[in-house]
Design an enzyme around this catalytic site. Structure first.
Site, mmCIF file in Angstrom:
data_model
loop_
_atom_site.group_PDB
_atom_site.id
_atom_site.type_symbol
_atom_site.label_atom_id
_atom_site.label_comp_id
_atom_site.label_asym_id
_atom_site.label_seq_id
_atom_site.Cartn_x
_atom_site.Cartn_y
_atom_site.Cartn_z
ATOM 1 N N SER A 195 0.654 -1.673 -0.101
ATOM 2 C CA SER A 195 -0.567 0.070 -0.136
ATOM 3 C C SER A 195 0.999 1.150 0.198
ATOM 4 O O SER A 195 2.393 0.853 0.570
ATOM 5 C CB SER A 195 -0.732 -0.089 0.855
ATOM 6 O OG SER A 195 -0.481 -0.350 2.410
ATOM 7 N N CYS A 229 -3.315 -4.370 -7.976
ATOM 8 C CA CYS A 229 -3.131 -3.058 -8.074
ATOM 9 C C CYS A 229 -3.316 -3.063 -9.781
ATOM 10 O O CYS A 229 -2.993 -1.032 -9.253
ATOM 11 C CB CYS A 229 -1.336 -2.949 -7.974
ATOM 12 S SG CYS A 229 -0.603 -4.142 -8.682
ATOM 13 N N GLU A 279 -7.829 4.875 -1.972
ATOM 14 C CA GLU A 279 -8.480 2.670 -2.871
ATOM 15 C C GLU A 279 -9.226 2.338 -1.639
ATOM 16 O O GLU A 279 -8.818 2.363 -0.434
ATOM 17 C CB GLU A 279 -7.005 2.565 -2.979
ATOM 18 C CG GLU A 279 -6.640 1.087 -3.834
ATOM 19 C CD GLU A 279 -4.959 0.936 -3.968
ATOM 20 O OE1 GLU A 279 -4.663 0.587 -2.904
ATOM 21 O OE2 GLU A 279 -5.235 -0.110 -4.496
HETATM 22 P P1 NAD Z 1 0.357 -3.935 2.998
HETATM 23 O O1 NAD Z 1 1.179 -2.499 2.700
HETATM 24 O O2 NAD Z 1 -0.080 -3.718 4.261
HETATM 25 O O3 NAD Z 1 1.789 -5.096 3.298
HETATM 26 C C1 NAD Z 1 3.122 -5.002 2.005
HETATM 27 C C2 NAD Z 1 3.762 -5.624 2.855
HETATM 28 O O4 NAD Z 1 4.482 -4.652 3.508
HETATM 29 C C3 NAD Z 1 3.497 -6.808 3.690
HETATM 30 O O5 NAD Z 1 4.959 -7.581 3.690
HETATM 31 C C4 NAD Z 1 3.459 -6.995 5.320
HETATM 32 O O6 NAD Z 1 4.423 -7.218 5.973
HETATM 33 C C5 NAD Z 1 4.384 -4.874 4.748
HETATM 34 N N1 NAD Z 1 3.632 -4.463 6.426
HETATM 35 C C6 NAD Z 1 2.835 -3.777 6.034
HETATM 36 N N2 NAD Z 1 2.450 -3.369 7.113
HETATM 37 C C7 NAD Z 1 4.332 -2.336 7.822
HETATM 38 C C8 NAD Z 1 4.220 -1.795 8.408
HETATM 39 N N3 NAD Z 1 3.386 -0.689 9.245
HETATM 40 N N4 NAD Z 1 5.487 -1.271 8.891
HETATM 41 C C9 NAD Z 1 6.517 -2.075 7.568
HETATM 42 N N5 NAD Z 1 5.942 -3.203 6.790
HETATM 43 C C10 NAD Z 1 5.024 -3.759 6.858
HETATM 44 O O7 NAD Z 1 -0.458 -3.641 1.436
HETATM 45 P P2 NAD Z 1 -0.931 -5.436 1.571
HETATM 46 O O8 NAD Z 1 -2.044 -5.433 2.136
HETATM 47 O O9 NAD Z 1 -0.337 -6.420 1.678
HETATM 48 O O10 NAD Z 1 -1.307 -5.340 0.109
HETATM 49 C C11 NAD Z 1 -2.365 -4.827 -1.004
HETATM 50 C C12 NAD Z 1 -1.658 -2.893 -1.914
HETATM 51 O O11 NAD Z 1 -0.613 -3.691 -1.855
HETATM 52 C C13 NAD Z 1 -2.878 -2.295 -2.353
HETATM 53 O O12 NAD Z 1 -2.752 -1.287 -1.404
HETATM 54 C C14 NAD Z 1 -2.229 -2.400 -3.678
HETATM 55 O O13 NAD Z 1 -2.810 -1.508 -4.116
HETATM 56 C C15 NAD Z 1 -0.589 -2.874 -3.199
HETATM 57 N N6 NAD Z 1 0.144 -3.309 -4.494
HETATM 58 C C16 NAD Z 1 0.313 -2.887 -5.657
HETATM 59 C C17 NAD Z 1 0.906 -2.971 -6.643
HETATM 60 C C18 NAD Z 1 2.140 -2.240 -7.729
HETATM 61 O O14 NAD Z 1 2.963 -2.778 -8.242
HETATM 62 N N7 NAD Z 1 1.896 -0.954 -7.464
HETATM 63 C C19 NAD Z 1 1.196 -5.067 -6.725
HETATM 64 C C20 NAD Z 1 0.905 -5.461 -5.813
HETATM 65 C C21 NAD Z 1 0.063 -4.674 -4.942
#
Ligand code: NAD
Length: 498
Positions: A226, A281, A383
């Site tokens: 995210s 995404c 989003e």
């Molecule tokens: P997220 O940001 O919650 O988590 C992503 C990663 O970050 C995970 O491995 C998680 O363990 C880690 N994380 C979570 N919170 C954290 C924190 N406070 N500090 C450090 N690390 C942390 O995302 P999600 O819910 O797993 O995935 C969905 C999001 O990913 C959506 O926003 C989607 O749009 C995005 N996404 C983007 C793409 C792209 O190519 N731009 C591709 C796939 C998904």
């Protein structure tokens, strides 16, 4: 219940008494595994192993590493269905969708097999008198990948095959919500010949991520997730002198022009907005219809088409899409639907309240469609990451383009039209990283690079393709002479070309 550990130096390991996280089957809502959440100490051990594996792996010839990648591609193909099942069981997406995502990941491994071609430098003969120059690309050292829940196979495969083929070692920190597939993919990489220490998995949450970002032995971080976390990872990683590419969230607009083919447009919208329960995404979450006649027609056809969709568990071969990934995510999406109604958008398809016999505890949500969404509404600005599509009305193309361009997120955007001139203008002027013309989800193939603009990417490099190779290598330029004349003595002014 199954326990998922870390895979460090080829050994399954986890700290006695360490923290654990739950892994659910989203179709049933039942916990199916525990995953170990790494402590800073465990992260430090993984980095030590990856760091000590770097010297041997990076000194191999590029073709030797490419051959390992080739064996890996074959093993992934052989195990594709097993991997897809692991994805579906913990993520919830249908098996054909999961298999497609494994296949898109394998295409990156195929690309990695040809990386020796991209590691070749440029050579200039006689840049000065008797002086030649060339450059090469060298690996960085220990690289880290932090990945989201929505593509547990494909997104890790955007990263580590490229990093490894370039000569780096790697630590993967997959999403703690669906960790089994990435773990299995790394086991298969070891079987293909990647040295155990050169590719490691650490499971975990913020504690693991923070420890990876703090350690000076980590040279580069690839993140997908995210936008708020992407921005955080970018700032902390670069403050600690690492290279960081951090891909964030999305709000992908599709502009529908009055001349667009209605059937194709509606099919494209249904697949791209609701496929994988909208948890992509590159999902289209905003349809900007140009003209009221276009909006009314597309809305009515969407209502009809989505009323026929089948929502079900991944084990149902007829399901069009499955549950969302977690209860938290389901509640959050429903919160957005309520907010949309409160803010005055018209809910023309309401997918709340789905209950499937035998799967009453699953996180299912039917298609939700809002009409008359305006740019000041929360459901437009944020989003949602679920099966919710907003229809926004624009009076003409320029207004539609302005909306897409003014949105703070800029991952992808598409236009549906039969007018080449308008389409060309859109491709040139859309402020996003990936554009589609009559293609709703314009995900670049492995030999191109994937990445957005604005709040959808923090850093300078997109993933895989040539950008991926640039990200995982550093440039070295050599200037060489073999003098055969008289020694002219020391030179005190800067040499210039003659
Ligand atoms: P997220 O940001 O919650 O988590 C992503 C990663 O970050 C995970 O491995 C998680 O363990 C880690 N994380 C979570 N919170 C954290 C924190 N406070 N500090 C450090 N690390 C942390 O995302 P999600 O819910 O797993 O995935 C969905 C999001 O990913 C959506 O926003 C989607 O749009 C995005 N996404 C983007 C793409 C792209 O190519 N731009 C591709 C796939 C998904």
């Amino acid at each position: 219940m199954e326990s998922i550990e870390h895979l460090i130096g080829g050994k399954k390991t986890s700290e006695a008494g360490g923290r654990l996280g739950p892994v659910f089957n989203p179709a049933t809502g039942i916990q199916i595994a525990d995953v170990a959440l790494a402590s800073a100490d465990e992260i430090s051990k993984a980095i030590e192993i990856a760091d000590s594996a770097f010297s041997e792996w990076s000194s191999r010839t590029p073709i030797n590493r490419a051959r390992v990648m080739y064996r890996y591609k074959q093993l992934l193909e052989k195990h594709a269905e097993e991997l897809a099942e692991l994805v579906s069981r913990e993520h919830g997406k249908t098996l054909p969708d999961a298999l497609g995502s494994v296949q898109r990941g394998i295409e990156v491994v195929e690309f990695a097999c040809g990386i020796p071609q991209l590691l070749k430098g440029e050579y200039s003969s006689s840049v000065g008198s008797d002086v030649d120059s060339y450059n090469t690309r060298k690996p960085l050292g220990v690289c880290v990948g932090i990945t989201p829940f929505n593509f547990p196979a494909m997104v890790p495969l955007w990263m580590f095959p490229i990093a490894l083929a370039c000569g780096n070692t790697f630590i993967l920190k997959p999403s703690e919500k669906d960790p089994s597939c990435p773990f299995r993919m790394v086991e298969l990489a070891h079987e293909a010949g990647v040295p155990p220490g050169a590719l490691n998995v650490v499971n975990g949450d913020k504690e693991a991520v923070d420890a990876l970002l703090a350690d000076s032995r980590v040279k580069a971080v690839s993140f997908v997730g995210s936008s708020p976390i992407a921005e955080y990872v970018y700032h902390l990683g670069t403050a600690n002198n690492k290279r960081v590419q951090a891909l964030g969230g999305a709000k992908n607009h599709m502009i529908v022009m009055p001349d667009a083919d209605s059937n194709r447009t509606v099919d494209a919208l249904v697949g791209s907005a609701f496929g994988s329960a909208g948890e992509r995404c590159m999902a289209i979450s905003v349809a900007v219809c140009v003209g009221d006649e276009t909006a009314n027609r597309i809305r009515d056809d969407l209502i009809t088409a989505t009323s026929k969709l089948k929502i079900g568990p991944y084990t149902d071969p007829e399901a069009d899409y499955g549950p969302v990934n977690t209860k938290h995510q389901l509640d959050k999406i429903i919160g957005y639907v309520e907010k949309g109604e409160q803010e005055g958008a018209k809910l023309v398809a309401d997918g709340r309240g789905v209950s499937l016999q035998g799967y009453e505890g699953g996180y299912f949500l039917g298609p939700c469609i809002f009409d008359h969404v305006t740019t000041d509404m929360t459901i437009y600005q944020e989003e949602i990451f679920g099966p919710v599509l907003s229809i926004v009305r624009a009076s003409e193309y320029g207004e539609a383009l302005r909306m897409a361009n003014e949105h703070p997120l800029g991952n992808g955007a598409a236009i549906f039209t039969n007018n080449g001139g308008v389409a060309r203008h859109f491709v040139d002027h859309a402020q996003v990283g990936m554009v589609g013309v009559n293609v709703p989800i314009p995900v670049p193939v492995a030999s191109h690079s994937f990445g957005g603009w604005k709040g959808s990417l923090f850093g300078d490099h997109a993933m895989h393709g040539p950008e991926g190779v640039r990200f995982y290598t550093k440039l070295k330029t050599a200037t060489i002479t073999w003098p055969d004349g008289e020694n002219a003595g020391p030179e005190f002014s800067i040499p210039v070309l003659s």
